[in-house]
Design an enzyme around this catalytic site. Structure first.
Site, PDB file in Angstrom:
ATOM      1  N   HIS A 276       0.826  -2.595   4.253  1.00 24.44           N
ATOM      2  CA  HIS A 276       1.675  -3.710   3.521  1.00 24.44           C
ATOM      3  C   HIS A 276       1.545  -4.727   5.074  1.00 24.44           C
ATOM      4  CE1 HIS A 276       3.397  -7.346   1.731  1.00 24.44           C
ATOM      5  NE2 HIS A 276       3.397  -6.917   0.948  1.00 24.44           N
ATOM      6  N   ASP A 333       0.378  -2.279  -5.147  1.00 24.34           N
ATOM      7  CA  ASP A 333      -0.847  -1.955  -5.821  1.00 24.34           C
ATOM      8  C   ASP A 333      -0.718  -0.459  -5.775  1.00 24.34           C
ATOM      9  OD1 ASP A 333      -1.706  -4.053  -6.232  1.00 24.34           O
ATOM     10  OD2 ASP A 333      -2.100  -4.827  -3.707  1.00 24.34           O
TER      11      ASP A 333
HETATM   12  C1  COA Z   1      -2.547  -4.706   3.043  1.00 24.94           C
HETATM   13  C2  COA Z   1      -3.263  -4.954   4.985  1.00 24.94           C
HETATM   14  C3  COA Z   1      -4.125  -5.738   4.942  1.00 24.94           C
HETATM   15  C4  COA Z   1      -1.946  -5.132   5.971  1.00 24.94           C
HETATM   16  O1  COA Z   1      -2.099  -5.469   7.003  1.00 24.94           O
HETATM   17  P1  COA Z   1      -1.887  -6.068   8.635  1.00 24.94           P
HETATM   18  O2  COA Z   1      -0.504  -5.323   8.531  1.00 24.94           O
HETATM   19  O3  COA Z   1      -2.405  -6.947   9.050  1.00 24.94           O
HETATM   20  O4  COA Z   1      -2.131  -4.673   9.389  1.00 24.94           O
HETATM   21  P2  COA Z   1      -3.544  -4.316   9.639  1.00 24.94           P
HETATM   22  O5  COA Z   1      -4.625  -4.857   8.298  1.00 24.94           O
HETATM   23  O6  COA Z   1      -4.218  -5.014  11.017  1.00 24.94           O
HETATM   24  O7  COA Z   1      -3.433  -2.920  10.165  1.00 24.94           O
HETATM   25  C5  COA Z   1      -3.433  -2.696  11.097  1.00 24.94           C
HETATM   26  C6  COA Z   1      -3.511  -0.990  11.781  1.00 24.94           C
HETATM   27  O8  COA Z   1      -3.295   0.430  10.627  1.00 24.94           O
HETATM   28  C7  COA Z   1      -4.090   0.432   9.999  1.00 24.94           C
HETATM   29  N1  COA Z   1      -4.579   0.361   8.752  1.00 24.94           N
HETATM   30  C8  COA Z   1      -3.823  -0.509   7.913  1.00 24.94           C
HETATM   31  N2  COA Z   1      -3.643  -0.103   6.348  1.00 24.94           N
HETATM   32  C9  COA Z   1      -4.381   1.046   6.119  1.00 24.94           C
HETATM   33  C10 COA Z   1      -4.966   1.480   5.611  1.00 24.94           C
HETATM   34  N3  COA Z   1      -4.350   0.918   4.422  1.00 24.94           N
HETATM   35  N4  COA Z   1      -5.567   2.433   5.754  1.00 24.94           N
HETATM   36  C11 COA Z   1      -5.297   3.347   7.046  1.00 24.94           C
HETATM   37  N5  COA Z   1      -5.076   2.419   7.662  1.00 24.94           N
HETATM   38  C12 COA Z   1      -4.463   1.531   7.744  1.00 24.94           C
HETATM   39  C13 COA Z   1      -5.212  -0.571  10.432  1.00 24.94           C
HETATM   40  O9  COA Z   1      -6.538   0.051  10.631  1.00 24.94           O
HETATM   41  C14 COA Z   1      -4.802  -1.128  11.639  1.00 24.94           C
HETATM   42  O10 COA Z   1      -4.778   0.218  12.754  1.00 24.94           O
HETATM   43  P3  COA Z   1      -5.667  -0.322  13.988  1.00 24.94           P
HETATM   44  O11 COA Z   1      -4.836  -1.188  14.520  1.00 24.94           O
HETATM   45  O12 COA Z   1      -5.905   0.757  14.943  1.00 24.94           O
HETATM   46  O13 COA Z   1      -7.236  -1.376  14.068  1.00 24.94           O
HETATM   47  C15 COA Z   1      -3.331  -3.672   5.895  1.00 24.94           C
HETATM   48  O14 COA Z   1      -2.608  -2.673   5.474  1.00 24.94           O
HETATM   49  C16 COA Z   1      -4.694  -2.781   5.000  1.00 24.94           C
HETATM   50  O15 COA Z   1      -5.995  -3.418   4.444  1.00 24.94           O
HETATM   51  N6  COA Z   1      -4.833  -2.323   3.236  1.00 24.94           N
HETATM   52  C17 COA Z   1      -5.241  -2.138   2.282  1.00 24.94           C
HETATM   53  C18 COA Z   1      -5.268  -3.457   0.913  1.00 24.94           C
HETATM   54  C19 COA Z   1      -4.318  -3.211  -0.013  1.00 24.94           C
HETATM   55  O16 COA Z   1      -3.845  -2.492  -0.027  1.00 24.94           O
HETATM   56  N7  COA Z   1      -4.126  -4.111   0.343  1.00 24.94           N
HETATM   57  C20 COA Z   1      -2.569  -4.862  -0.918  1.00 24.94           C
HETATM   58  C21 COA Z   1      -1.703  -5.162   0.018  1.00 24.94           C
HETATM   59  S1  COA Z   1      -0.354  -5.630  -1.476  1.00 24.94           S
END
Ligand code: COA
Length: 406
Positions: A276, A333
């Site tokens: 998140h 979710d």
């Molecule tokens: C929600 C989300 C976009 C938040 O993103 P964020 O805080 O910007 O974090 P990032 O996407 O930049 O991720 C940071 C790191 O954690 C990892 N990470 C984040 N969510 C992850 C997940 N669900 N599974 C595996 N790795 C994950 C990323 O790959 C990244 O790794 P890196 O630093 O080696 O590149 C992200 O966690 C995600 O894509 N989750 C899956 C989709 C989801 O469930 N969305 C609903 C949100 S309510």
């Protein structure tokens, strides 16, 4: 020359300056709000001061929507009147239903919902009256009608006539009835009601920010909501619940779920429904939905979903910790997907159900934005960006007419 250097730097991923700008506004406070707050470090979510756990246990979606819109809990009379207003607004204008019947049946439900919002605007008698009362009246109609559109689309795409609403039912109960044509049992209606409370608002998430950004131009409420629906449809936002269900279905019969999780992470793929942008610990909404999903699974003899999710969660959390990522936990979710599945909600409609709840928060935020409730002077959002494209100095590049170009 400057442009060349920049382009090379981006390709090589070298420029620290460029990387740090593209942070999706993480941690940047763009406005004040009095509507809700997410304390991501401690896993606390409040709507108008009330903790989400209290509201999920004791409130209803109707009462929570009132709280979000009016900044206070209603009296018995106020709640009755508000609920009556919702029930009266559920009927969709004829031309909206007629238009929906023309839409190809394979269309994505979120596209249909987004297309329906401006149609609903065309039927609103106070559309351009920029008063608080007019916006509150539009909010009530939108809360009622987003649910009606989602349910009607399910019927239409199945070749069935949309059903009239049943005013004796709660908002959640009526939605289930209009969706399935069967009167829901009170327990299921109450569970959906709780899920709607949990999804009703979440501060400046992507879709809410989209709504606020659009109405900051003084566009009307429906224009803001249409933008919110578009933002919610993405798989990194509301679309994640459908992806979680797809993951579970693809893993049915899989003996080595832990191995699958490891493989996903080793391949650099994300586990949908985890992580998140704000929560660095368990999302309080996920804890509620986890228990709800477990209970529904036991009741319906489908305990496998809860079992699988628990295993995915445990493996992912420990594997990610080994990789130095200790803050990625299930989000809303992850556990809402099986809850909706067990309620009989089609998988590709799950994100639309998120919208059925979030419309309460969107409309509250739109009103706050329009009337400057949290800040004296609401201003048009207009961030700035760094131009790193082609540059030939202030006089511009030499333009060659198309026929003379090689
Ligand atoms: C929600 C989300 C976009 C938040 O993103 P964020 O805080 O910007 O974090 P990032 O996407 O930049 O991720 C940071 C790191 O954690 C990892 N990470 C984040 N969510 C992850 C997940 N669900 N599974 C595996 N790795 C994950 C990323 O790959 C990244 O790794 P890196 O630093 O080696 O590149 C992200 O966690 C995600 O894509 N989750 C899956 C989709 C989801 O469930 N969305 C609903 C949100 S309510």
């Amino acid at each position: 020359m400057a442009a060349e250097t920049n382009t090379k730097d981006i390709k090589a991923g070298k420029s620290e300056e460029i990387k740090t700008k593209n942070t999706g506004l993480r941690g940047i406070k763009v406005a004040d709000t009095k509507i809700s707050d997410v304390d991501g470090e401690n896993g606390v979510l409040i709507y108008r001061g009330y903790r989400i756990e209290e509201l999920a246990r004791y409130s209803t979606f109707e009462e929570t929507a009132y709280l979000l819109l009016y900044d206070m809990l209603p009296s018995v009379e106020q709640l009755k009147e508000f609920s009556r207003g919702l029930a009266e607004s559920r009927r969709l204008p004829g031309f909206v239903l007629d238009s929906m019947k023309q839409i190809p049946r394979r269309s994505l439900p979120m596209d249909v919902l987004q297309a329906a919002i401006p149609l609903l605007a065309m039927a609103d008698p106070v559309l351009t009256a920029e008063t608080r009362d007019a916006n509150l009246a539009m909010a009530v109609r939108l809360i009622a009608r987003v649910a009606a559109v989602v349910a009607a689309w399910q019927r239409i795409r199945e070749g069935l006539e949309p059903l009239p609403s049943d005013d004796a039912l709660s908002h959640a109960g009526d939605f289930l009835w209009q969706l399935s044509g069967a009167k829901p049992d009170p327990e299921t209606a109450k569970d959906l009601d709780t899920a709607l409370v949990l999804h009703a608002d979440h501060s400046f998430n992507a879709s809410t920010f989209a709504c606020r950004e659009v109405v900051s131009t003084q566009a009307h409420m429906y224009a803001g909501v249409a933008a919110g629906v578009g933002a919610l449809s993405g798989s990194l936002h509301g679309g994640a619940n459908e992806q979680v269900m797809k993951m579970l279905l693809s893993l049915q019969g899989e003996k080595d779920i832990a191995g699958w999780v490891r493989h996903q992470l080793d391949s650099g793929r994300k586990i949908m429904g985890m992580g998140h942008a704000v929560y660095k610990t368990i999302d309080p909404r996920a804890s509620f939905l986890k228990e709800m999903g477990r209970r529904l699974g036991v009741k319906l003899g489908q305990e496998q979903w809860h079992r699988m999710l628990t295993q995915i969660e445990e493996t992912a959390v420990s594997e990610l910790a080994k990789r130095g990522k200790t803050t990625i936990k299930p989000n809303v979710d992850f556990y809402s997907a099986p809850v909706y599945h067990l309620m009989g909600i089609p998988h590709d409609l799950m994100t639309s159900v998120f919208a059925v709840a979030r419309i309460a928060g969107w409309t509250a935020h739109i009103i706050e934005e329009k009337f400057g409730d949290a800040q004296q002077k609401p201003a048009l959002y207009r961030p700035s960006s760094e131009y790193i494209g082609n540059y030939c100095g202030r006089s511009g590049c030499v333009y060659t007419p198309v026929r003379e170009r090689k």
